[in-house]
Scaffold this motif. Structure first.
Motif, PDB file in Angstrom:
ATOM      1  N   LEU A   1       0.753  -1.066  -0.039  1.00 14.06           N
ATOM      2  CA  LEU A   1       0.026  -0.143  -0.014  1.00 14.06           C
ATOM      3  C   LEU A   1       0.798   1.238   0.089  1.00 14.06           C
ATOM      4  CD1 LEU A   1      -2.776   1.200   0.032  1.00 14.06           C
ATOM      5  CD2 LEU A   1      -2.703   1.248   2.713  1.00 14.06           C
ATOM      6  N   ARG A   2       1.921   1.248   1.127  1.00 14.61           N
ATOM      7  CA  ARG A   2       2.865   2.305   0.795  1.00 14.61           C
ATOM      8  C   ARG A   2       3.441   2.752  -0.373  1.00 14.61           C
ATOM      9  NH1 ARG A   2       6.116   0.701   4.464  1.00 14.61           N
ATOM     10  NH2 ARG A   2       7.903   0.136   2.860  1.00 14.61           N
ATOM     11  N   VAL A   3       3.934   1.629  -1.206  1.00 13.02           N
ATOM     12  CA  VAL A   3       4.759   1.720  -2.366  1.00 13.02           C
ATOM     13  C   VAL A   3       3.715   2.097  -3.470  1.00 13.02           C
ATOM     14  CG1 VAL A   3       5.713   0.388  -4.271  1.00 13.02           C
ATOM     15  CG2 VAL A   3       6.310  -0.031  -2.006  1.00 13.02           C
ATOM     16  N   SER A   4       2.454   1.818  -3.350  1.00 14.79           N
ATOM     17  CA  SER A   4       1.372   2.240  -4.174  1.00 14.79           C
ATOM     18  C   SER A   4       1.095   3.673  -4.212  1.00 14.79           C
ATOM     19  CB  SER A   4       0.048   1.176  -4.093  1.00 14.79           C
ATOM     20  OG  SER A   4      -1.029   1.811  -5.008  1.00 14.79           O
ATOM     21  N   GLN A   5       1.210   4.097  -3.088  1.00 19.50           N
ATOM     22  CA  GLN A   5       0.741   5.454  -2.378  1.00 19.50           C
ATOM     23  C   GLN A   5       2.061   6.333  -3.184  1.00 19.50           C
ATOM     24  OE1 GLN A   5       0.118   5.228   1.767  1.00 19.50           O
ATOM     25  NE2 GLN A   5      -2.317   5.326   1.195  1.00 19.50           N
ATOM     26  N   GLU A   6       3.257   5.927  -2.830  1.00 16.65           N
ATOM     27  CA  GLU A   6       4.293   6.699  -3.387  1.00 16.65           C
ATOM     28  C   GLU A   6       4.233   6.812  -5.087  1.00 16.65           C
ATOM     29  OE1 GLU A   6       7.678   4.758  -1.802  1.00 16.65           O
ATOM     30  OE2 GLU A   6       7.445   5.520   0.084  1.00 16.65           O
ATOM     31  N   ILE A   7       4.249   5.658  -5.582  1.00 12.97           N
ATOM     32  CA  ILE A   7       3.874   5.755  -7.020  1.00 12.97           C
ATOM     33  C   ILE A   7       2.793   6.872  -7.519  1.00 12.97           C
ATOM     34  CG2 ILE A   7       3.147   4.234  -9.069  1.00 12.97           C
ATOM     35  CD1 ILE A   7       4.621   1.912  -7.546  1.00 12.97           C
ATOM     36  N   LYS A   8       1.480   6.584  -6.939  1.00 10.93           N
ATOM     37  CA  LYS A   8       0.594   7.407  -7.355  1.00 10.93           C
ATOM     38  C   LYS A   8       0.838   9.046  -6.788  1.00 10.93           C
ATOM     39  CE  LYS A   8      -3.276   4.143  -6.555  1.00 10.93           C
ATOM     40  NZ  LYS A   8      -4.440   3.902  -5.843  1.00 10.93           N
ATOM     41  N   GLU A   9       1.545   9.196  -6.026  1.00 16.87           N
ATOM     42  CA  GLU A   9       2.043  10.721  -5.492  1.00 16.87           C
ATOM     43  C   GLU A   9       2.872  11.240  -6.606  1.00 16.87           C
ATOM     44  OE1 GLU A   9       2.084  14.211  -3.072  1.00 16.87           O
ATOM     45  OE2 GLU A   9       0.984  12.426  -3.073  1.00 16.87           O
ATOM     46  N   HIS A  10       3.919  10.331  -7.013  1.00 16.55           N
ATOM     47  CA  HIS A  10       5.039  10.695  -7.955  1.00 16.55           C
ATOM     48  C   HIS A  10       4.236  10.928  -8.951  1.00 16.55           C
ATOM     49  CE1 HIS A  10       8.679  10.962 -10.010  1.00 16.55           C
ATOM     50  NE2 HIS A  10       8.034   9.988 -11.123  1.00 16.55           N
ATOM     51  N   GLU A  11       3.238  10.093  -9.660  1.00 20.77           N
ATOM     52  CA  GLU A  11       2.573  10.420 -10.858  1.00 20.77           C
ATOM     53  C   GLU A  11       1.832  11.618 -10.855  1.00 20.77           C
ATOM     54  OE1 GLU A  11       0.335   6.673 -11.224  1.00 20.77           O
ATOM     55  OE2 GLU A  11       2.004   5.669 -12.285  1.00 20.77           O
TER      56      GLU A  11
END
Length: 299
Positions: A71-81
């Motif tokens: 979940l944390r990795v997914s959130q970081e990817i979405k934030e970067h995008e």
């Protein structure tokens, strides 16, 4: 009787040994979890005792930790995008907007009169407002995506605050609003000068937008605290309610119908202050709104 006594002694020894082993294993699990948190690792929790209940608990714990990591990795990817999207949109819109403003300014010089000139002025005003919003989006994207290491140095924050307040005098006088610095005592903090200038600029700009009266700026050194506080206080305009718990949230505005802000100004303040090792705060005291930050103080 002797046999029963020996049996009880052996049973107690085995039970005590088992309890000690369980406690040692729990201490090991706690240590692994602490290391995982501090090092931001993704290693599973390991156990040495093959107790069925403990094995099941550890399996569920590892499953939860894997889900949390994903979940944390997914959130970081979405934030970067999302940040990249803001940057791309800002770039894509700035060029045609600049061209549009150029043609509007040419029309302004063409000597239009009557209602045509009035309509033109409205278009120029809205184009300028859009340009400012796009610039804030671009600025937020820049600061949030900045990877360079922040170099902190000893800054005379009293002089810096006075400098930014001086720059804002024309804007405040235009709105018949006065600013005052409560105390001119010289204080120093550990900060990055460029970031701190941007922070003060955004705080005063925010107060100018929402204030219904004079603006007070204060620099405080709380007793027994390693931090220095900078506060900006103002009376809130009627019809512009502010939630002190949300003002630092991205895109938050007090009154969406009457507000022309992007809601990114104070988000940038929070972002920059935290990068310098400080904290932000906001509170409502009746009709008075106070916002500010704390940074490490130095002599």
């Amino acid at each position: 009787m002797v046999f029963m006594l020996v049996f009880l002694i052996i049973f107690c020894i085995i039970l005590i040994t088992y309890i000690v082993c369980i406690k040692l294993q729990l201490a090991s699990i706690r240590k692994q979890l602490r290391q995982r948190r501090e090092e931001e690792a993704s290693n599973p929790v390991l156990i040495e005792i093959r107790d069925k209940s403990l094995v099941l608990v550890t399996a569920e714990l590892n499953k939860t930790l894997r889900q949390e990591t994903a979940l944390r990795v997914s959130q970081e990817i979405k934030e970067h995008e999302f940040k990249q999207l803001i940057t791309n949109i800002s770039h894509d819109i700035r060029t045609p907007l600049a061209v549009m403003k150029g043609y509007l300014q040419l029309l302004q010089k063409a000597g239009l009169d009557g209602s045509s000139r009035e309509y033109l002025e409205i278009c120029i005003s809205h184009a300028g407002r859009m340009e400012k919003r796009i610039q804030q989006f671009f600025e937020y994207s820049y600061w949030s995506g900045m990877d360079e290491e922040i170099i902190l140095q000893r800054i005379n924050i009293t002089n810096l605050v006075t400098e930014v307040m001086t720059d804002f005098i024309p804007a405040f006088e235009k709105s018949n609003i006065r600013m005052k610095l409560d105390d001119t005592t010289v204080y120093f903090v550990m900060a990055d000068k460029e970031l701190l200038l941007r922070v003060m600029h955004n705080l005063l700009k925010n107060s100018l937008q929402y204030t219904a009266g004079d603006v007070e700026v204060s620099i405080l050194e709380p007793d027994n605290s390693p931090f220095l506080q900078v506060k900006v206080r103002n009376l809130v305009k009627e019809g512009c309610p502010l939630d002190a718990n949300k003002v630092f949230n991205r895109f938050y505005v007090g009154n969406e119908e009457r507000n022309h802000s992007t809601g990114l100004g104070l988000s940038i303040v929070k972002l920059l202050i935290e990068r310098m090792g400080g904290e932000v705060f906001a509170q409502m005291d009746g009709e008075m709104f106070c916002t500010g930050f704390m940074l490490p103080s130095v002599k």
